[in-house]
Design a protein around this motif. Structure first.
Motif, mmCIF file in Angstrom:
data_model
loop_
_atom_site.group_PDB
_atom_site.id
_atom_site.type_symbol
_atom_site.label_atom_id
_atom_site.label_comp_id
_atom_site.label_asym_id
_atom_site.label_seq_id
_atom_site.Cartn_x
_atom_site.Cartn_y
_atom_site.Cartn_z
ATOM 1 N N GLY A 8 0.819 -1.201 0.000
ATOM 2 C CA GLY A 8 0.000 0.000 0.000
ATOM 3 C C GLY A 8 0.858 1.257 0.000
ATOM 4 O O GLY A 8 2.039 1.226 0.347
ATOM 5 N N TYR A 9 0.258 2.346 -0.423
ATOM 6 C CA TYR A 9 0.936 3.637 -0.371
ATOM 7 C C TYR A 9 -0.094 4.730 -0.177
ATOM 8 O O TYR A 9 -1.282 4.550 -0.427
ATOM 9 C CB TYR A 9 1.775 3.904 -1.627
ATOM 10 N N SER A 10 0.399 5.873 0.297
ATOM 11 C CA SER A 10 -0.450 7.063 0.411
ATOM 12 C C SER A 10 0.306 8.241 -0.173
ATOM 13 O O SER A 10 1.534 8.290 -0.138
ATOM 14 C CB SER A 10 -0.845 7.324 1.861
ATOM 15 N N ASP A 11 -0.432 9.156 -0.749
ATOM 16 C CA ASP A 11 0.120 10.331 -1.399
ATOM 17 C C ASP A 11 -0.231 11.585 -0.617
ATOM 18 O O ASP A 11 -1.353 11.712 -0.116
ATOM 19 C CB ASP A 11 -0.440 10.485 -2.814
ATOM 20 N N ARG A 22 4.406 7.739 0.169
ATOM 21 C CA ARG A 22 4.960 6.876 1.217
ATOM 22 C C ARG A 22 4.388 5.470 1.050
ATOM 23 O O ARG A 22 3.176 5.279 1.110
ATOM 24 C CB ARG A 22 4.601 7.411 2.587
ATOM 25 N N TYR A 23 5.287 4.505 0.866
ATOM 26 C CA TYR A 23 4.888 3.104 0.745
ATOM 27 C C TYR A 23 4.900 2.448 2.122
ATOM 28 O O TYR A 23 5.696 2.813 2.986
ATOM 29 C CB TYR A 23 5.847 2.351 -0.183
ATOM 30 N N GLU A 24 4.044 1.451 2.314
ATOM 31 C CA GLU A 24 3.956 0.763 3.595
ATOM 32 C C GLU A 24 5.204 -0.053 3.912
ATOM 33 O O GLU A 24 5.412 -0.425 5.061
ATOM 34 C CB GLU A 24 2.705 -0.122 3.629
ATOM 35 N N ASP A 25 6.055 -0.315 2.923
ATOM 36 C CA ASP A 25 7.293 -1.052 3.174
ATOM 37 C C ASP A 25 8.449 -0.111 3.544
ATOM 38 O O ASP A 25 9.594 -0.534 3.637
ATOM 39 C CB ASP A 25 7.677 -1.943 1.995
ATOM 40 N N ARG A 88 3.943 -8.325 -7.574
ATOM 41 C CA ARG A 88 3.705 -7.194 -6.680
ATOM 42 C C ARG A 88 2.533 -6.370 -7.186
ATOM 43 O O ARG A 88 2.406 -6.128 -8.385
ATOM 44 C CB ARG A 88 4.970 -6.347 -6.630
ATOM 45 N N VAL A 89 1.693 -5.940 -6.248
ATOM 46 C CA VAL A 89 0.590 -5.029 -6.550
ATOM 47 C C VAL A 89 0.692 -3.856 -5.598
ATOM 48 O O VAL A 89 0.801 -4.045 -4.386
ATOM 49 C CB VAL A 89 -0.789 -5.714 -6.385
ATOM 50 N N THR A 90 0.712 -2.640 -6.156
ATOM 51 C CA THR A 90 0.672 -1.463 -5.306
ATOM 52 C C THR A 90 -0.788 -1.026 -5.191
ATOM 53 O O THR A 90 -1.553 -1.111 -6.148
ATOM 54 C CB THR A 90 1.546 -0.321 -5.859
ATOM 55 N N VAL A 91 -1.161 -0.594 -3.992
ATOM 56 C CA VAL A 91 -2.541 -0.215 -3.700
ATOM 57 C C VAL A 91 -2.562 1.198 -3.146
ATOM 58 O O VAL A 91 -1.925 1.478 -2.133
ATOM 59 C CB VAL A 91 -3.193 -1.179 -2.693
ATOM 60 N N ASN A 92 -3.290 2.085 -3.813
ATOM 61 C CA ASN A 92 -3.413 3.470 -3.396
ATOM 62 C C ASN A 92 -4.388 3.557 -2.231
ATOM 63 O O ASN A 92 -5.594 3.450 -2.410
ATOM 64 C CB ASN A 92 -3.884 4.322 -4.573
ATOM 65 N N ARG A 93 -3.873 3.768 -1.048
ATOM 66 C CA ARG A 93 -4.716 3.871 0.148
ATOM 67 C C ARG A 93 -5.288 5.283 0.298
ATOM 68 O O ARG A 93 -6.167 5.507 1.116
ATOM 69 C CB ARG A 93 -3.908 3.542 1.398
ATOM 70 N N THR A 94 -4.796 6.234 -0.499
ATOM 71 C CA THR A 94 -5.267 7.609 -0.427
ATOM 72 C C THR A 94 -6.594 7.770 -1.147
ATOM 73 O O THR A 94 -7.472 8.504 -0.698
ATOM 74 C CB THR A 94 -4.235 8.559 -1.072
ATOM 75 N N SER A 95 -6.742 7.103 -2.285
ATOM 76 C CA SER A 95 -7.915 7.312 -3.134
ATOM 77 C C SER A 95 -9.125 6.514 -2.650
ATOM 78 O O SER A 95 -8.993 5.472 -2.011
ATOM 79 C CB SER A 95 -7.608 6.918 -4.577
#
Length: 170
Positions: A8-11, A22-25, A88-95
């Motif tokens: 996951g990541y947030s912008d 910022r990525y969760e890793d 790998r899959v990135t997931v936008n936690r912001t949107s």
């Protein structure tokens, strides 16, 4: 079917119009639009990496590192982007779409599964890349009113040079 690692990541939109991701890793990236179309983003990260992400047609993302290495990804909706061969899959936690994707996956009772049809290309010829660019331009111009041109990707993007949205090239 493939069960990828989910990151996951947030912008965060910064005052200068760039985005701090910022990525969760633990990784961090700083991203800035690089052209007037909203389909090219330049980025650098906290580990000395840099490059560009280009949105092609068919929801394909081309990532070019500063050393010329190219990888591809595919936006599969709900704020999720599949990278490489689905590892790998990135997931936008912001949107909203990203949060909705997590909710839907939870309701399904299983983690995200990626099918072969959702995988990005391993490689593209220059001619195939140009065909996808033309497809993207056609989708953008057919929208006319600032809509998404039918592929859903641009729905959250304001195509103005100084704006950003929640969802950009996973």
């Amino acid at each position: 079917m493939i069960r990828p690692q989910e990151i996951g990541y947030s912008d965060e939109l910064l005052a200068d119009g760039s985005v701090h991701r910022r990525y969760e890793d633990g990784r961090e990236e700083w991203r800035r639009r690089a052209d007037g179309t909203g389909r090219l983003v330049r980025w650098n990260d906290d580990r000395g990496g840099s490059g560009t992400d280009e949105l092609l047609g068919g929801r394909v993302v081309k990532r070019t590192l500063a050393d010329g290495t190219v990888t591809f990804a595919r936006d599969i909706g709900y704020g999720r982007t599949v990278w490489g061969r689905g590892e790998r899959v990135t997931v936008n936690r912001t949107s909203f779409g990203g949060r909705m994707g997590v909710l839907l996956a939870g309701l399904g009772g299983a983690g995200l599964v990626v099918t072969a049809a959702q995988l990005p290309p391993v490689s593209l010829t220059p001619e195939e890349e140009e065909e996808l660019r033309q497809q993207a331009r056609a989708q953008s111009s057919s929208a006319g009113d600032g809509g998404d041109g039918g592929d859903g990707w641009d729905a959250d993007w304001d195509h103005g040079e100084d704006t950003w949205s929640d969802d950009d090239f996973g």
